[in-house]
Design a protein around this motif. Sequence first.
Motif, PDB file in Angstrom:
ATOM      1  N   ALA A 106     104.121  11.783   5.009  1.00 39.98           N
ATOM      2  CA  ALA A 106     103.533  12.999   5.581  1.00 39.98           C
ATOM      3  C   ALA A 106     102.862  13.860   4.519  1.00 39.98           C
ATOM      4  CB  ALA A 106     104.614  13.806   6.315  1.00 39.98           C
ATOM      5  N   MET A 107     103.584  14.151   3.431  1.00 42.14           N
ATOM      6  CA  MET A 107     103.029  15.057   2.432  1.00 42.14           C
ATOM      7  C   MET A 107     102.040  14.352   1.508  1.00 42.14           C
ATOM      8  SD  MET A 107     104.904  17.504  -0.411  1.00 42.14           S
ATOM      9  CE  MET A 107     105.235  16.213  -1.611  1.00 42.14           C
ATOM     10  N   VAL A 108     102.504  13.367   0.745  1.00 48.23           N
ATOM     11  CA  VAL A 108     101.642  12.729  -0.255  1.00 48.23           C
ATOM     12  C   VAL A 108     100.472  11.999   0.407  1.00 48.23           C
ATOM     13  CG1 VAL A 108     101.545  10.995  -2.078  1.00 48.23           C
ATOM     14  CG2 VAL A 108     103.490  12.555  -1.957  1.00 48.23           C
ATOM     15  N   SER A 109     100.794  11.066   1.303  1.00 45.26           N
ATOM     16  CA  SER A 109      99.718  10.290   1.924  1.00 45.26           C
ATOM     17  C   SER A 109      98.942  11.123   2.937  1.00 45.26           C
ATOM     18  CB  SER A 109     100.305   9.039   2.592  1.00 45.26           C
ATOM     19  OG  SER A 109     100.797   8.143   1.618  1.00 45.26           O
ATOM     20  N   PRO A 133      99.893  13.615  14.725  1.00 49.19           N
ATOM     21  CA  PRO A 133      99.480  14.687  15.640  1.00 49.19           C
ATOM     22  C   PRO A 133     100.266  15.976  15.405  1.00 49.19           C
ATOM     23  CG  PRO A 133     100.921  13.161  16.771  1.00 49.19           C
ATOM     24  CD  PRO A 133     100.690  12.576  15.411  1.00 49.19           C
ATOM     25  N   PRO A 134      99.591  17.119  15.287  1.00 51.82           N
ATOM     26  CA  PRO A 134     100.310  18.394  15.304  1.00 51.82           C
ATOM     27  C   PRO A 134     101.088  18.506  16.615  1.00 51.82           C
ATOM     28  CG  PRO A 134      98.058  18.706  14.546  1.00 51.82           C
ATOM     29  CD  PRO A 134      98.146  17.302  15.075  1.00 51.82           C
ATOM     30  N   SER A 135     102.386  18.787  16.522  1.00 53.25           N
ATOM     31  CA  SER A 135     103.239  18.732  17.713  1.00 53.25           C
ATOM     32  C   SER A 135     104.544  19.452  17.451  1.00 53.25           C
ATOM     33  CB  SER A 135     103.524  17.267  18.076  1.00 53.25           C
ATOM     34  OG  SER A 135     104.121  16.592  16.971  1.00 53.25           O
ATOM     35  N   ILE A 146     100.866  20.955   7.669  1.00 56.94           N
ATOM     36  CA  ILE A 146     101.862  21.583   8.541  1.00 56.94           C
ATOM     37  C   ILE A 146     103.264  21.175   8.113  1.00 56.94           C
ATOM     38  CG2 ILE A 146     102.705  21.722  10.925  1.00 56.94           C
ATOM     39  CD1 ILE A 146      99.822  21.172  11.831  1.00 56.94           C
ATOM     40  N   TRP A 147     103.407  19.927   7.694  1.00 58.94           N
ATOM     41  CA  TRP A 147     104.718  19.391   7.308  1.00 58.94           C
ATOM     42  C   TRP A 147     105.320  20.169   6.139  1.00 58.94           C
ATOM     43  CZ3 TRP A 147     107.236  17.389   3.136  1.00 58.94           C
ATOM     44  CH2 TRP A 147     108.361  16.603   3.359  1.00 58.94           C
ATOM     45  N   ILE A 173     109.735  20.331  14.303  1.00 56.01           N
ATOM     46  CA  ILE A 173     111.195  20.166  14.269  1.00 56.01           C
ATOM     47  C   ILE A 173     111.593  19.108  13.250  1.00 56.01           C
ATOM     48  CG2 ILE A 173     113.204  19.474  15.629  1.00 56.01           C
ATOM     49  CD1 ILE A 173     111.669  20.598  18.099  1.00 56.01           C
ATOM     50  N   GLY A 174     110.875  17.983  13.259  1.00 56.39           N
ATOM     51  CA  GLY A 174     111.213  16.894  12.343  1.00 56.39           C
ATOM     52  C   GLY A 174     111.076  17.291  10.891  1.00 56.39           C
ATOM     53  N   ALA A 175     109.991  17.989  10.539  1.00 55.92           N
ATOM     54  CA  ALA A 175     109.782  18.399   9.148  1.00 55.92           C
ATOM     55  C   ALA A 175     110.859  19.378   8.703  1.00 55.92           C
ATOM     56  CB  ALA A 175     108.396  19.026   8.990  1.00 55.92           C
TER      57      ALA A 175
END
Length: 382
Positions: free
Chosen positions: A347-350, A115-117, A361-362, A122-124
């Motif tokens: 997040a990025m590849v998959s 989910p976009p959040s 977004i990540w 912050i995590g990325a």
Amino acid sequence: MNTLATTADRAASPPTPTRVNLWTHRLPLAIAVMGLFGWLVWSVSARQGLLLLVGVGLGWGLAAARFGFTTGWRHLVENKDPAGVYGQILLLALLAAMSMPLLGHFPEATAALGPPSFSLLIGAFVFGLCMQISDGCGSGTLYKAGLGVPLNMAILPMFAIGSFMGSVHLNDWLALGATEPIGLVDKLGAGGALTATLLALAVVAVGIRLWSGKRLSLKTIPSRWLWGAAVLAVFAALNLLIAGQPWGVVYGFGLWAAKGATALGLFDPTQNAFWSDPGHAQRLSQTLFLDITSITNIGILAGALWVAPKRPQETRPLTGVQWSVGLLAGFLLGYSSRLAFGCNVGAMVSGISTGSIHGWIWVPMAFLGTLIGIRVRRHFKF
């Protein structure tokens, strides 16, 4: 003198003893992997046995090609060398071309949706910062630990603890604001999602070309980035086909730590929103050999060990401060990757290859973190 002599000695050595030494080193590993494969097929399921071999292929590809997501970004920033990032773009394009048709044809297969959040933002950002300090993302930590790099071997358990703590706090972070996940395959169909993804990747490649001043050409990219991208794309697509879900790393780490904390009586999963969820609670109660991500992670370690030299390469000793900073970065890697619903892999590849908007977004948030992380890395002289 010593380096030249060593190189000359190696060049002069006959090939047969070298092959014998390699097989003497690798034979026990091969026996162990095939033994585990046979046991999984016999006692657990054929799927889990095949996923072990998929993990071995991923680990071999990462380690043999030195396909470092972290170093690729760092070389782009520090040296304006886009080769590693071009390799990653190729990986995303190849994997999207295989994954999106699979998602369209097999509705039971799932995309890597997040989910976009605020949690994602912050995590990325924190993940991108810390991966430069620790010189490894989720997959990088795994394969470098398999290669015997001391810092990454020490970071691996810290990563697992951080991932577990991130999962414990995840619902509190999501309460700050989150929207429903968006999947391009669901919105546009497999063909439309693939077209949009390839166009977006082309735009990114052109932007990197203009910024770096180095054109995108197969002749200008070292071959290891090319064949590494192809190998990883094939095995990641096999992961999706066999498991019904994309390649991931972080969840397995958090599950390992959660099992340990529960077994020691330090954690009650029934009192936590994340781990009381039926799916997570089931995995927590089952053997790790039934968990998809854990099996592929074990395979990645084995694949990297296959590539590792018999004698670990000498590394520069780290100071106490460097060890402290590196281990803290490892913990934050795990924590932030859970908040961001994956690392460079999940997040990025998959994410991008299966059409998740959260993957797009990540990337920019993690890249902003990387810009700061490189400065921190320089400051502590890693």
